[in-house]
Design a protein around this motif. Structure first.
Motif, PDB file in Angstrom:
ATOM      1  N   VAL A   1      39.150  28.008  42.457  1.00 21.99           N
ATOM      2  CA  VAL A   1      40.290  29.026  42.918  1.00 21.99           C
ATOM      3  C   VAL A   1      39.331  30.958  43.227  1.00 21.99           C
ATOM      4  CG1 VAL A   1      41.694  29.193  40.898  1.00 21.99           C
ATOM      5  CG2 VAL A   1      39.634  30.144  41.061  1.00 21.99           C
ATOM      6  N   ILE A   2      37.969  30.782  43.657  1.00 18.60           N
ATOM      7  CA  ILE A   2      37.789  31.498  44.413  1.00 18.60           C
ATOM      8  C   ILE A   2      37.938  31.740  46.177  1.00 18.60           C
ATOM      9  CG2 ILE A   2      35.954  30.056  45.020  1.00 18.60           C
ATOM     10  CD1 ILE A   2      36.090  34.245  43.826  1.00 18.60           C
ATOM     11  N   GLU A   3      38.555  30.812  46.056  1.00 21.22           N
ATOM     12  CA  GLU A   3      38.686  30.681  48.047  1.00 21.22           C
ATOM     13  C   GLU A   3      40.551  31.568  48.384  1.00 21.22           C
ATOM     14  OE1 GLU A   3      36.864  28.389  51.214  1.00 21.22           O
ATOM     15  OE2 GLU A   3      39.402  27.372  51.162  1.00 21.22           O
ATOM     16  N   GLU A   4      40.971  30.862  47.427  1.00 24.63           N
ATOM     17  CA  GLU A   4      42.187  31.869  46.918  1.00 24.63           C
ATOM     18  C   GLU A   4      42.185  33.659  46.956  1.00 24.63           C
ATOM     19  OE1 GLU A   4      45.188  29.619  45.340  1.00 24.63           O
ATOM     20  OE2 GLU A   4      47.016  31.168  45.380  1.00 24.63           O
ATOM     21  N   ILE A   5      41.285  34.057  45.979  1.00 22.17           N
ATOM     22  CA  ILE A   5      41.198  34.875  45.245  1.00 22.17           C
ATOM     23  C   ILE A   5      40.738  35.846  46.490  1.00 22.17           C
ATOM     24  CG2 ILE A   5      39.717  36.237  44.023  1.00 22.17           C
ATOM     25  CD1 ILE A   5      40.721  34.204  42.006  1.00 22.17           C
ATOM     26  N   GLN A   6      39.324  35.768  47.394  1.00 23.04           N
ATOM     27  CA  GLN A   6      38.540  35.984  48.311  1.00 23.04           C
ATOM     28  C   GLN A   6      39.968  36.739  49.504  1.00 23.04           C
ATOM     29  OE1 GLN A   6      35.235  33.813  48.957  1.00 23.04           O
ATOM     30  NE2 GLN A   6      34.330  34.793  47.480  1.00 23.04           N
ATOM     31  N   ASP A   7      40.616  35.349  50.123  1.00 20.54           N
ATOM     32  CA  ASP A   7      41.834  35.122  51.003  1.00 20.54           C
ATOM     33  C   ASP A   7      42.474  36.332  50.864  1.00 20.54           C
ATOM     34  OD1 ASP A   7      40.197  33.186  52.168  1.00 20.54           O
ATOM     35  OD2 ASP A   7      41.394  31.186  51.985  1.00 20.54           O
TER      36      ASP A   7
ATOM     37  N   PHE B   1      45.442  38.959  42.082  1.00 25.30           N
ATOM     38  CA  PHE B   1      44.076  38.534  42.808  1.00 25.30           C
ATOM     39  C   PHE B   1      43.245  39.003  42.349  1.00 25.30           C
ATOM     40  CE2 PHE B   1      47.609  37.168  45.541  1.00 25.30           C
ATOM     41  CZ  PHE B   1      47.722  36.133  45.255  1.00 25.30           C
ATOM     42  N   ARG B   2      43.380  40.447  42.103  1.00 23.31           N
ATOM     43  CA  ARG B   2      42.063  41.117  40.939  1.00 23.31           C
ATOM     44  C   ARG B   2      41.814  40.717  39.602  1.00 23.31           C
ATOM     45  NH1 ARG B   2      41.605  45.407  44.512  1.00 23.31           N
ATOM     46  NH2 ARG B   2      40.904  47.165  42.149  1.00 23.31           N
ATOM     47  N   ILE B   3      40.754  39.326  39.737  1.00 21.83           N
ATOM     48  CA  ILE B   3      40.719  39.281  38.007  1.00 21.83           C
ATOM     49  C   ILE B   3      39.038  39.903  37.691  1.00 21.83           C
ATOM     50  CG2 ILE B   3      40.872  36.966  36.715  1.00 21.83           C
ATOM     51  CD1 ILE B   3      42.425  35.676  38.313  1.00 21.83           C
ATOM     52  N   LEU B   4      38.962  39.808  35.567  1.00 17.03           N
ATOM     53  CA  LEU B   4      38.378  40.613  35.490  1.00 17.03           C
ATOM     54  C   LEU B   4      38.346  38.958  33.641  1.00 17.03           C
ATOM     55  CD1 LEU B   4      35.662  41.224  34.490  1.00 17.03           C
ATOM     56  CD2 LEU B   4      36.943  43.801  33.546  1.00 17.03           C
ATOM     57  N   ILE B   5      37.052  38.418  34.206  1.00 12.68           N
ATOM     58  CA  ILE B   5      37.184  37.293  32.570  1.00 12.68           C
ATOM     59  C   ILE B   5      36.008  37.758  31.617  1.00 12.68           C
ATOM     60  CG2 ILE B   5      36.128  35.031  31.681  1.00 12.68           C
ATOM     61  CD1 ILE B   5      37.348  34.068  34.475  1.00 12.68           C
ATOM     62  N   ASN B   6      36.030  38.616  30.589  1.00  6.13           N
ATOM     63  CA  ASN B   6      35.495  38.876  29.986  1.00  6.13           C
ATOM     64  C   ASN B   6      34.978  37.230  28.645  1.00  6.13           C
ATOM     65  OD1 ASN B   6      34.993  39.955  27.468  1.00  6.13           O
ATOM     66  ND2 ASN B   6      35.890  42.156  27.429  1.00  6.13           N
ATOM     67  N   CYS B   7      33.706  37.422  28.802  1.00  4.98           N
ATOM     68  CA  CYS B   7      33.657  36.347  27.972  1.00  4.98           C
ATOM     69  C   CYS B   7      32.417  36.556  26.867  1.00  4.98           C
ATOM     70  CB  CYS B   7      31.781  35.651  29.439  1.00  4.98           C
ATOM     71  SG  CYS B   7      32.721  35.194  30.204  1.00  4.98           S
ATOM     72  N   LYS B   8      33.324  38.031  26.031  1.00  2.00           N
ATOM     73  CA  LYS B   8      32.734  38.382  25.020  1.00  2.00           C
ATOM     74  C   LYS B   8      32.183  36.844  23.874  1.00  2.00           C
ATOM     75  CE  LYS B   8      33.951  41.799  21.340  1.00  2.00           C
ATOM     76  NZ  LYS B   8      34.508  41.223  20.830  1.00  2.00           N
ATOM     77  N   ASP B   9      33.748  36.251  23.631  1.00  2.00           N
ATOM     78  CA  ASP B   9      33.667  35.455  22.285  1.00  2.00           C
ATOM     79  C   ASP B   9      33.673  34.523  23.244  1.00  2.00           C
ATOM     80  OD1 ASP B   9      34.178  37.149  20.695  1.00  2.00           O
ATOM     81  OD2 ASP B   9      36.847  38.096  21.062  1.00  2.00           O
ATOM     82  N   LEU B  10      33.642  33.834  24.756  1.00  2.00           N
ATOM     83  CA  LEU B  10      33.299  32.304  24.826  1.00  2.00           C
ATOM     84  C   LEU B  10      31.841  32.220  24.258  1.00  2.00           C
ATOM     85  CD1 LEU B  10      34.262  30.378  26.818  1.00  2.00           C
ATOM     86  CD2 LEU B  10      32.799  31.962  28.558  1.00  2.00           C
TER      87      LEU B  10
ATOM     88  N   GLN C   1      46.656  43.666  31.669  1.00  2.00           N
ATOM     89  CA  GLN C   1      46.454  44.330  32.693  1.00  2.00           C
ATOM     90  C   GLN C   1      45.640  45.932  32.841  1.00  2.00           C
ATOM     91  OE1 GLN C   1      47.979  42.544  35.051  1.00  2.00           O
ATOM     92  NE2 GLN C   1      47.029  43.793  36.898  1.00  2.00           N
ATOM     93  N   LYS C   2      44.638  46.168  33.565  1.00  4.32           N
ATOM     94  CA  LYS C   2      44.590  46.742  32.874  1.00  4.32           C
ATOM     95  C   LYS C   2      43.164  47.711  34.525  1.00  4.32           C
ATOM     96  CE  LYS C   2      41.665  48.001  29.662  1.00  4.32           C
ATOM     97  NZ  LYS C   2      40.169  48.096  28.573  1.00  4.32           N
ATOM     98  N   ASP C   3      44.147  48.881  35.521  1.00  9.36           N
ATOM     99  CA  ASP C   3      43.739  49.472  36.846  1.00  9.36           C
ATOM    100  C   ASP C   3      43.748  48.493  37.166  1.00  9.36           C
ATOM    101  OD1 ASP C   3      42.681  52.221  36.134  1.00  9.36           O
ATOM    102  OD2 ASP C   3      40.987  50.725  34.840  1.00  9.36           O
ATOM    103  N   GLU C   4      45.023  48.240  37.535  1.00  9.10           N
ATOM    104  CA  GLU C   4      45.243  47.006  38.790  1.00  9.10           C
ATOM    105  C   GLU C   4      44.793  45.576  38.447  1.00  9.10           C
ATOM    106  OE1 GLU C   4      45.424  48.833  42.876  1.00  9.10           O
ATOM    107  OE2 GLU C   4      46.185  50.252  41.948  1.00  9.10           O
ATOM    108  N   ALA C   5      43.762  45.011  37.941  1.00  9.03           N
ATOM    109  CA  ALA C   5      42.791  44.111  37.687  1.00  9.03           C
ATOM    110  C   ALA C   5      43.650  43.418  35.838  1.00  9.03           C
ATOM    111  CB  ALA C   5      41.601  44.267  37.326  1.00  9.03           C
ATOM    112  N   ARG C   6      43.986  42.603  36.662  1.00 12.94           N
ATOM    113  CA  ARG C   6      44.090  41.126  35.131  1.00 12.94           C
ATOM    114  C   ARG C   6      43.381  40.583  34.675  1.00 12.94           C
ATOM    115  NH1 ARG C   6      48.363  37.453  33.989  1.00 12.94           N
ATOM    116  NH2 ARG C   6      49.496  38.901  34.949  1.00 12.94           N
ATOM    117  N   ILE C   7      43.076  41.432  33.197  1.00 16.33           N
ATOM    118  CA  ILE C   7      41.410  41.137  32.136  1.00 16.33           C
ATOM    119  C   ILE C   7      42.096  39.624  31.481  1.00 16.33           C
ATOM    120  CG2 ILE C   7      39.902  42.173  31.206  1.00 16.33           C
ATOM    121  CD1 ILE C   7      40.752  44.536  31.714  1.00 16.33           C
ATOM    122  N   LEU C   8      41.297  38.724  31.364  1.00 15.13           N
ATOM    123  CA  LEU C   8      41.614  37.384  30.442  1.00 15.13           C
ATOM    124  C   LEU C   8      40.399  37.217  29.619  1.00 15.13           C
ATOM    125  CD1 LEU C   8      41.761  34.985  33.150  1.00 15.13           C
ATOM    126  CD2 LEU C   8      43.772  36.174  31.836  1.00 15.13           C
ATOM    127  N   TYR C   9      40.519  37.559  28.308  1.00 15.80           N
ATOM    128  CA  TYR C   9      39.750  37.670  27.170  1.00 15.80           C
ATOM    129  C   TYR C   9      40.265  36.066  27.007  1.00 15.80           C
ATOM    130  CZ  TYR C   9      40.015  42.447  27.210  1.00 15.80           C
ATOM    131  OH  TYR C   9      40.193  43.831  27.282  1.00 15.80           O
TER     132      TYR C   9
END
Lengths: 127, 148
Positions: free
Chosen positions: A67-73, A44-53, A10-18
């Protein structure tokens, strides 16, 4: 070692997924579980870090579309950062860069949350 | 073009998703050996992933006890990927590729595999017979503009 590992912070109110590994039909459930877990916790504030994807196939894109609709809603967002060339190519070719904001780095994505320069979708892949 | 840039590879594997990544990596490495750059090798890998996944899911209905044969032919002109199976054939006439503008507007989900294969390869063909084959070709002088 697992073929896909997802580490969440969790960083600055965003969930970051590595994301570490590849997302295809074999691993997509693990990816979906991590995204759904964030939504269940009302993140509902999600950042996906794709560095190792390594790569993502259509089943992974399906998770994001699901999930994008639920997030935007819920006035949230789904950002992506640190894409390699292969990952960027698939988003760009299909036009998903118009739906999901893509940043070159996690720092740029975080900066945009804090009201910094909005450089989303300038990414061209890290090669 | 050197002799090292010609060759054939064949792998037979079970119709299970856990094998797809291995095949994807073979396709990517074959593209690199054939002299394609990293960007194209990545596209070949993704197209292969989608093609094999389609065979497992649709041709074999997800049943894990069938076999799939994966072939790569490196020629002076091209890289040819063949996915051969004995499941349900995909009729070319039945293929309708999605309009991505509508797809995104309507927040659709699924059905992008064939489009990705078409976008990332120069030719995609489906051959029906005793065995069915999805054949995908990437030409050295690509008919498609390559991005970075």
């Amino acid at each position: 070692m697992a073929e896909l590992q997802v580490h969440a912070t969790q960083k600055d109110e965003a969930r970051i997924l590595y994301i570490d590994g590849f997302i295809n039909a074999h691993t997509v459930q693990e990816f979906e579980k991590s995204v759904q877990s964030a939504l269940e916790e009302k993140n509902f504030r999600i950042l996906i870090n794709c560095k190792d994807l390594q790569y993502i196939n259509s089943s992974g894109l399906g998770v994001l579309m699901g999930v994008i609709e639920e997030i935007q809603d819920n006035d949230g967002f789904l950002y992506l950062s640190n894409m390699n060339e292969t990952v960027f190519n698939i988003f760009d070719t299909l036009g998903f860069t118009h739906l999901f904001k893509v940043f070159d780095t996690e720092e740029e994505a975080i900066s945009s949350l804090q009201g910094g320069a909005d450089s989303g979708n300038s990414a061209q892949g890290e090669g | 073009m050197t002799d090292q840039q010609k060759g054939n590879i064949m792998v037979t594997f079970p119709s299970q998703n856990q094998y797809v990544h291995m095949i994807t990596m073979v396709a990517s490495n074959a593209a690199s050996i054939a002299g394609f750059d990293k960007s194209v090798a990545g596209k070949v890998a993704i197209a292969t992933d989608e093609a094999v996944t389609n065979v497992i899911k649709h041709a074999y209905g997800g049943k894990p006890n069938h076999t799939i044969t994966f072939k790569v032919e490196i020629t002076p002109e091209s890289l040819v990927i063949k996915i051969i199976h004995t499941g349900a054939a995909l009729s070319k006439k039945s293929i309708v590729l999605p309009d991505m503008k509508k797809y995104i507007e309507e927040r659709r989900r699924g059905g992008l595999g064939l489009l990705i294969m078409n976008q990332f390869m120069d030719e995609v063909d489906y051959q029906e017979g005793k065995q069915h084959c999805c054949q995908m070709t990437k030409y050295r002088k690509s008919t498609k503009t390559e991005q970075k």
